[in-house]
Design a protein around this motif. Structure first.
Motif: not given
Length: 1007
Positions: A695-715
């Motif tokens: 599923s996209q939800l289980s592998i894609d870290p860019c889903i709802q990346w605005g809520e992520s605490n990982n700055e690399n993922i956000r950037t």
């Protein structure tokens, strides 16, 4: 956030092998040529068996041993040739002295038992040569690890368990485990009651032992006799409960005029350690701060559980319905209102500090049942061991038999989020693309008609492994000489295992991608969404399915060793041998797995294949100088091995050179340099082709990346043009994986060691200081889908080579913008790993008026730990290739042991040290939920753990009582997004103690 996880420790392969060919040739020599046990041998063995011993020249032992050697050297010449010769781990040669050009570390079983370590896996994983890296044990039940759930392996220097060769009394036992990725030796199969000591060769040793001896060799040496029947009861119980260990063992033996028999049995049980057993597991939080030393600024929990005891803990994301078409997320309304088509639910509102004075969330992230999830699996083991050793007129004959049964139970929770369509799905997604052929009128209660209800589901695994190992050995002396000996060894290993998992049957899941029938249950009922009716859900869509794994190994080798000719400094010794090995694996996944009918899991096909290897090897030692000023002795050692595998084209070879320079009785220098190799394992070659859907939800870290605490993922997700509120595509990604037969090359490596051994005559002190440098090329590895996506977007350098291993649709795609279409994760040869550093071992013992005192310290400092999946750090996604000092890879680890014996009493103390680590790719200052200049904890601080015990011993019985983690020190906590966590603690930092203050007791009775 649920389901299986992959334990990716960068070196990737987490496997273990034990290897050694050493054995005392003196046991039952032919009666007409019986090799006598002279005083020198007594001194050597006394040195070897002491609890604070490390391998060194017999001339470097305590004064009593030195005096015994002087007596031996003054014996008549005709008696000298009858002295015992021994084979040292790390060498094929029989010699009078217990010395080697390779650095060797000795770990005694009795010492570790006295410190509360209850099995060989703990003995070895806590040693300084291993403690500086992640070790796989039964705390990885929720992860996918090579060898299957519950396996316990050893990785020397952090180079991977498949690069550590394990021996049992000098011979190579086969691996044990389940699933198609069996390859490393499982320490679970060795009962602690039959183990006497372990000798660790701390340099590359493929020229002596063959494949897998890249990081070193671990030789597990068993007890050779039991003078009286004995029974032992032991328990280890944490003061806070959970993870209790119980052991019952017995041993007996029979001595005859020409030999002996040893028989032993053991039962071992470790209870599960659960999430709810420790506060640092039970309530994971963001751990964000206004500034260093400032107040916490974590998001507030304003969900329906926010004001309850469950509030504020981020354990499991569920009780949510996603509108897969429009992206809305419906949560239980805290005030009971309804907005939308699901009674009692409304769209969530999760403001951050950029648009609110207080960041908060309304998602439900915790459940009352979650405390039952296992952190450490429940494991039970039963073992039977027997050994015989007899001498006849012309030869000696030894046999060894081991049977072990292991059962492992893992229990936890995962998410079930089927894609549920219906009659109201908009035509933009394609005509009838998301409707049910057998339920044409079904409607999903979200505006787009395409929903993903997120429900808790049970995740459970049961493993049962039967392991059998049998070995026979014949050895003796050639009749025409008193220096040349021969030996022939043959062994057979068989591991049979079954693995059962509670899966979700895709064809009856109600997921429109796999099922033509709409959900039978009301997935939008609060009872299913909250987990209250989880048993009904399991009964409807769940099913236990079982696979089986059989691994066979046969080994035959023969060696001749003796003196070739004389030089002025002594005889030139040589050893020559051949070896044949056959391996086979047959892994049969369940029908559900083979047919691709498991929701949330890839399909698995049969992994079946075999390999044969033929090898020839030799070792020669030349004494160059002896008895000269500044050169008490100087010798060179050389070894080489040629090999030919059926699975590889052609043949190849490895070599090693070593030097020993005894300057005087107090100072010895030693050095080695050589090459090693590791052939691809059977599972790496023949792993059945697997295709599945993730599923996209289980592998894609860019889903709802605005809520992520990982700055690399956000950037990085922003740089890709993906919106901050991206909800992910509705349909799953195709995952393609498999073995690398015909493509993979063997790994190769170089190793260099140089050291000094000091044994001053004025005190009973010995010091060994060694430098080590390993470099491994063409490492074989496989990356999980989530690791590939995380390596691309979660890395400080973007884009990188991880990004080449999957395909994402462009934002302009008409129906599935930014969808992950395909992920490719076959076994491949990746780049290299290099580890450099220093080992220090110091021993001191002496008799005082208050008792016998023995001190030992072992320290390992890692200067450099380079891991590159691709040619540069940047291509691998990291700012630096040197991972020394990262969380889970401390630069400095060590321990200090002290023992005092006073009459019938023995007092033991150990202090273990773990150096501080951090995520070196992050800075503590970051933007948290839209708030700049926030602060997070990126450090796992240094730790000291203390153990104390006392033993009282009588002729027929003894009692041991002690406490581990005497000061009840918790593992370090890190902030969210810094590293993979269990609760608030680093999951892969296996150096830390999770049990807390723990008492242990052992009672032994001899009949």
């Amino acid at each position: 956030m649920g389901g299986p996880r992959v334990a990716n420790t960068t070196s990737n392969n987490v496997n273990l092998w034990f290897l050694s060919k050493g054995r005392d040739m003196s046991r039952h020599a032919p009666s007409n040529q019986r090799l006598k046990r002279g005083p020198l041998v007594a001194a050597v063995l006394a040195c070897l068996y002491t609890t604070t011993a490390f391998a060194q020249d017999a001339a470097e032992t305590a004064p009593e041993a030195q005096e015994q050697e002087q007596v031996a050297t003054q014996a008549p010449a005709d008696d000298a040739v009858e002295l015992d010769r021994i084979t040292v781990t790390g060498s094929l040669l029989r010699r009078f002295e217990y010395e080697s050009t390779s650095p060797i570390q000795v770990i005694t079983a009795d010492t570790n038992v006295a410190l509360g370590l209850v099995n060989p896996g703990e003995f070895l994983q806590k040693s300084s040569v291993a403690a500086g890296s992640t070790q796989i044990n039964n705390q990885f039940g929720g992860f996918v690890v090579e060898g299957g759930t519950g396996v316990q392996t050893l990785s020397l220097r952090g180079l991977g368990a498949n690069r550590t060769l394990v021996l049992l009394d000098g011979q190579r036992p086969g691996p044990a485990g389940t699933r198609g990725q069996v390859g490393a030796f499982d320490l679970n199969v060795i009962p602690s009651s039959i183990l006497q000591r372990v000798e660790i060769v701390k340099d590359g040793a493929s020229s002596i032992y063959g494949s897998d001896a890249v990081a070193g060799v671990v030789n597990m040496i068993t007890r050779k006799s039991v003078d009286r029947p004995e029974i032992t009861f032991s328990t280890r119980t944490p003061f806070d409960g959970g993870g209790e260990v119980y052991t019952v063992s017995g041993a007996t033996g029979w001595d005859f005029d020409n030999g002996s028999i040893v028989l032993a049995g053991e039962w071992y049980l470790q209870e599960a350690l659960k999430v709810g057993d420790r506060d640092f597991f039970s309530c994971p939080q963001d751990l964000a701060y206004a500034h260093e030393g400032g107040p916490r600024i974590d998001r507030e929990d304003r969900s329906v559980i926010g004001d309850t005891a469950l509030g504020g803990c981020n354990n499991l994301y569920a009780n949510t319905v996603i509108d897969a078409g429009y992206g809305y997320r419906y949560i239980p309304s805290p005030d009971g209102s309804t907005v939308g088509l699901i009674p009692g639910y409304r769209p969530r509102n999760n403001p951050n500090y950029a648009n609110s004075d207080q960041a908060y969330y309304e998602d439900v992230l915790n459940f009352d049942f979650y405390g039952n999830q296992h952190i450490v699996d429940r494991q039970e083991r039963k073992s039977v061991y027997a050994a015989t050793d007899f001498g006849f007129d012309a030869f000696n004959w030894q046999t060894q038999w081991l049977y072990n049964n292991r059962t492992t139970e893992n229990f936890g929770y995962r998410q079930f989020f089927p894609l549920v369509g219906g009659a109201t799905t908009p035509p933009i997604y394609g005509t009838d693309a998301y409707t049910y052929a057998n339920s044409p009128d079904y409607v999903s209660p979200v505006p787009s008609g395409l929903a993903q209800p997120i429900m808790p589901f049970v995740s459970a695994t049961n493993v049962d492994v039967d392991y059998f190992y049998g070995r026979t050995r014949f050895d003796g002396l050639f009749q025409s000489t008193d220096t040349w000996a021969w030996e022939v060894n043959a062994s057979y290993t068989r591991s049979e295992g079954t693995y059962s998992n509670l899966g979700i049957v895709a064809s009856r899941s109600g997921d429109v991608q796999f099922d033509d029938t709409a959900p039978v249950l009301d997935y939008y009922s609060p009872g299913f969404l909250s987990g209250e009716r989880m048993n009904e859900l399991v009964a409807q869509v769940g099913e236990w399915h079982t696979g089986s794994t059989v691994y066979d190994q046969s080994v035959v080798n023969g060696i001749v060793t003796g003196e070739l000719f004389d030089l002025p400094a002594g005889a030139v010794a040589g050893a020559f041998g051949v070896e044949y090995r056959n391996y086979s694996i047959d892994d049969q996944p369940s029908d559900l797995s083979r047919n691709g009918d498991l929701w949330g899991s890839t399909s698995a096909q049969v992994t079946k294949g075999d390999d044969n290897v033929r090898e020839a090897f030799a070792e020669i030692e030349l004494p160059l100088i002896s008895g000269k000023p500044g050169f008490e002795s100087l010798s060179l050692n050389g070894s080489a091995r040629v090999f030919e595998y059926d699975s590889l084209d052609g043949s190849d070879n490895v070599w090693k050179l070593g030097a020993n320079w005894q300057i005087n009785s107090a100072v010895r220098l030693r050095a080695t340099k050589g090459t090693s190799f590791r052939a691809p394992g059977l599972y790496e070659l023949f792993l059945g082709n697997q295709t599945g859907f993730a599923s996209q939800l289980s592998i894609d870290p860019c889903i709802q990346w605005g809520e992520s605490n990982n700055e690399n993922i956000r950037t990085n997700c922003a740089a890709e043009g993906i919106p901050a509120d991206f909800n992910g595509a509705a349909s799953s990604a195709l995952v393609v994986s498999g073995g690398g037969a015909g493509v993979l090359n063997p790994e190769s490596s170089t190793a260099f060691t140089a050291g000094i051994v000091l044994t001053p005559s004025f005190t009973n002190l010995s010091v060994a200081f060694d430098y080590f440098d390993y470099e491994v090329f063409d490492q074989i590895g496989q990356l999980s889908s989530a690791s590939i996506l995380g390596g691309c977007y979660g890395a400080p350098v973007f884009p990188n080579n991880f990004c080449e291993l999957f395909d994402r649709n462009p934002g302009s795609h008409p129906t599935d913008a930014f969808k992950i279409e395909t992920v490719r994760n076959q076994y491949i040869n990746i780049n290299r790993q290099q580890v450099r550093g220093y080992d220090l071992i110091m021993n001191y013992d002496n008799d005082f008026s208050f008792g016998e005192l023995a001190l030992e310290t072992q320290l390992t400092y890692t200067m450099e730990d380079v891991s590159q999946l691709f040619d540069t750090a940047e291509e691998s996604g990291f700012s630096s290739s040197n991972f020394a000092g990262y969380i889970g890879r401390p630069k400095l680890v060590g321990n200090l042991d002290a023992q005092l014996k006073r009459g019938d009493w023995s007092y033991n103390w150990r202090t273990e040290y773990i150096g501080a680590t951090k995520n070196r790719d992050l800075t503590p200052n970051y933007t948290y939920q839209g708030r700049p200049d926030s602060w997070r904890d990126i450090w796992a601080e240094q730790a000291f753990y203390h153990t104390a015990s006392v033993r009282y011993e009588q002729p027929n019985w003894s009692v041991l009582v002690g406490i581990r983690n005497l000061l009840d020190k918790d593992p370090p906590r890190i902030s969210s997004g810094v590293d993979t966590r269990y609760g608030n603690v680093p999951a892969f930092a296996t150096q830390y103690d999770w049990y807390g203050r723990t008492g242990f007791v052992q009672v032994q009775y001899k009949f």
